[in-house]
Design a protein around this motif. Structure first.
Motif, PDB file in Angstrom:
ATOM      1  N   THR A  41      22.878  36.079  22.515  1.00  0.00           N
ATOM      2  CA  THR A  41      23.826  36.465  21.472  1.00  0.00           C
ATOM      3  C   THR A  41      24.059  37.965  21.508  1.00  0.00           C
ATOM      4  O   THR A  41      23.332  38.720  22.168  1.00  0.00           O
ATOM      5  N   ASP A  42      25.050  38.412  20.760  1.00  0.00           N
ATOM      6  CA  ASP A  42      25.357  39.845  20.689  1.00  0.00           C
ATOM      7  C   ASP A  42      24.193  40.647  20.119  1.00  0.00           C
ATOM      8  O   ASP A  42      24.048  41.841  20.396  1.00  0.00           O
ATOM      9  N   SER A  43      23.356  39.983  19.326  1.00  0.00           N
ATOM     10  CA  SER A  43      22.201  40.667  18.734  1.00  0.00           C
ATOM     11  C   SER A  43      20.972  40.619  19.627  1.00  0.00           C
ATOM     12  O   SER A  43      19.910  41.131  19.269  1.00  0.00           O
TER      13      SER A  43
ATOM     14  N   ILE B  43      17.629  38.893  31.628  1.00  0.00           N
ATOM     15  CA  ILE B  43      18.865  38.951  32.405  1.00  0.00           C
ATOM     16  C   ILE B  43      19.558  37.592  32.414  1.00  0.00           C
ATOM     17  O   ILE B  43      18.985  36.596  32.852  1.00  0.00           O
ATOM     18  N   GLY B  44      20.772  37.576  31.931  1.00  0.00           N
ATOM     19  CA  GLY B  44      21.567  36.361  31.919  1.00  0.00           C
ATOM     20  C   GLY B  44      22.430  36.243  33.163  1.00  0.00           C
ATOM     21  O   GLY B  44      22.423  37.128  34.033  1.00  0.00           O
ATOM     22  N   PRO B  45      23.181  35.163  33.279  1.00  0.00           N
ATOM     23  CA  PRO B  45      24.018  34.948  34.468  1.00  0.00           C
ATOM     24  C   PRO B  45      25.276  35.808  34.425  1.00  0.00           C
ATOM     25  O   PRO B  45      25.755  36.163  33.339  1.00  0.00           O
TER      26      PRO B  45
ATOM     27  N   ASN C  40      18.608  29.525  24.302  1.00  0.00           N
ATOM     28  CA  ASN C  40      18.096  28.395  25.086  1.00  0.00           C
ATOM     29  C   ASN C  40      16.905  28.878  25.905  1.00  0.00           C
ATOM     30  O   ASN C  40      16.479  30.024  25.783  1.00  0.00           O
ATOM     31  N   TYR C  41      16.319  28.034  26.696  1.00  0.00           N
ATOM     32  CA  TYR C  41      15.138  28.371  27.489  1.00  0.00           C
ATOM     33  C   TYR C  41      13.967  28.853  26.623  1.00  0.00           C
ATOM     34  O   TYR C  41      13.138  29.657  27.067  1.00  0.00           O
ATOM     35  N   SER C  42      13.889  28.398  25.400  1.00  0.00           N
ATOM     36  CA  SER C  42      12.854  28.896  24.496  1.00  0.00           C
ATOM     37  C   SER C  42      11.437  28.577  24.979  1.00  0.00           C
ATOM     38  O   SER C  42      10.488  29.299  24.661  1.00  0.00           O
ATOM     39  N   LYS C  43      11.279  27.498  25.754  1.00  0.00           N
ATOM     40  CA  LYS C  43       9.948  27.127  26.239  1.00  0.00           C
ATOM     41  C   LYS C  43       9.615  27.757  27.585  1.00  0.00           C
ATOM     42  O   LYS C  43       8.489  27.636  28.068  1.00  0.00           O
TER      43      LYS C  43
END
Length: 214
Positions: free
Chosen positions: A13-15, A44-46, A20-23
């Motif tokens: 998110t912007d914040s 790092i996101g895609p 997702n991928y919390s686990k």
């Protein structure tokens, strides 16, 4: 800098919240242990042109260049060494960056490879297809003895260490025990994700980084 496994389609998110991928193993360490050690953690996101699946992109020069720009930005913003930690498929992103990035402003100060992809597969590359002799910084290799994911065989950790002929130092750690494995053997709640060992692994990461700070 953290690189999750799988398709790498992290949603942020912007914040700065990861939704997702919390686990995911690496993200679990970020939230509960590594930040407590005084580290600034970047996830790092895609890239915008590979939002759904970056597995085949992970071993490309373009991916390494993107990571190099992120390293340069973080180094300038915080004035501290920048390390990369990739777990499972994230290990491909991290090793690829360490192989390709040579400039003092963009190369990582050290890398951490956990549950590394070390076997040929249809999803993308693996570490043994890379020029690992190009890596010359500190490398910490983390693996669980009972990791039974077909792409991350624990028996190949010794071979991986031997391929890193110019990295200094190289420290492989093979874990045993932990919690009760649950679900898919290639997911975060199994030995592939170091179940029950978060604090132990985080402490080993702390020590390796602290021992190799420039």
């Amino acid at each position: 800098m953290i690189f999750v496994g799988g398709k790498g389609d992290v949603k942020i998110t912007d914040s700065g919240q990861v939704t997702n991928y919390s686990k995911n193993f690496a993200l679990r360490l970020r939230g509960r242990h590594l930040s407590e050690g005084g580290y600034a953690i970047a996830v790092i996101g895609p890239p915008s042109d590979h939002l759904s699946d970056i597995r085949r992109f992970r071993s490309t020069s373009s991916h390494a260049e993107d990571i190099g720009k992120a390293i340069s930005y973080l180094r300038q913003k915080f004035g501290v060494p920048v390390w990369l930690h990739g777990t499972s498929w994230g290990s491909v992103s991290v090793a690829n960056a360490a192989v390709r990035l040579k400039d003092v402003e963009t190369r990582p100060d050290g890398i951490i490879l956990s549950a590394s992809i070390m076997k040929a597969n249809k999803g993308g590359s693996n570490l043994f297809r890379m020029d690992l002799d190009e890596i010359n910084g500190p490398v910490l290799i983390l693996h669980h003895k009972k990791d039974s994911c077909e792409k991350t065989p624990a028996r190949k950790v010794d071979d991986l260490s031997k391929k890193l002929v110019n990295a200094r130092p190289v420290l492989p750690i093979i874990y045993e025990g932990g919690g009760v494995a649950q679900g898919d053997r290639c997911e975060a709640r199994h030995f592939h994700g170091f179940v029950g060992l978060d604090k132990t692994v985080a402490n080993d990461i702390h020590k390796f980084i602290d021992d190799n700070l420039k």
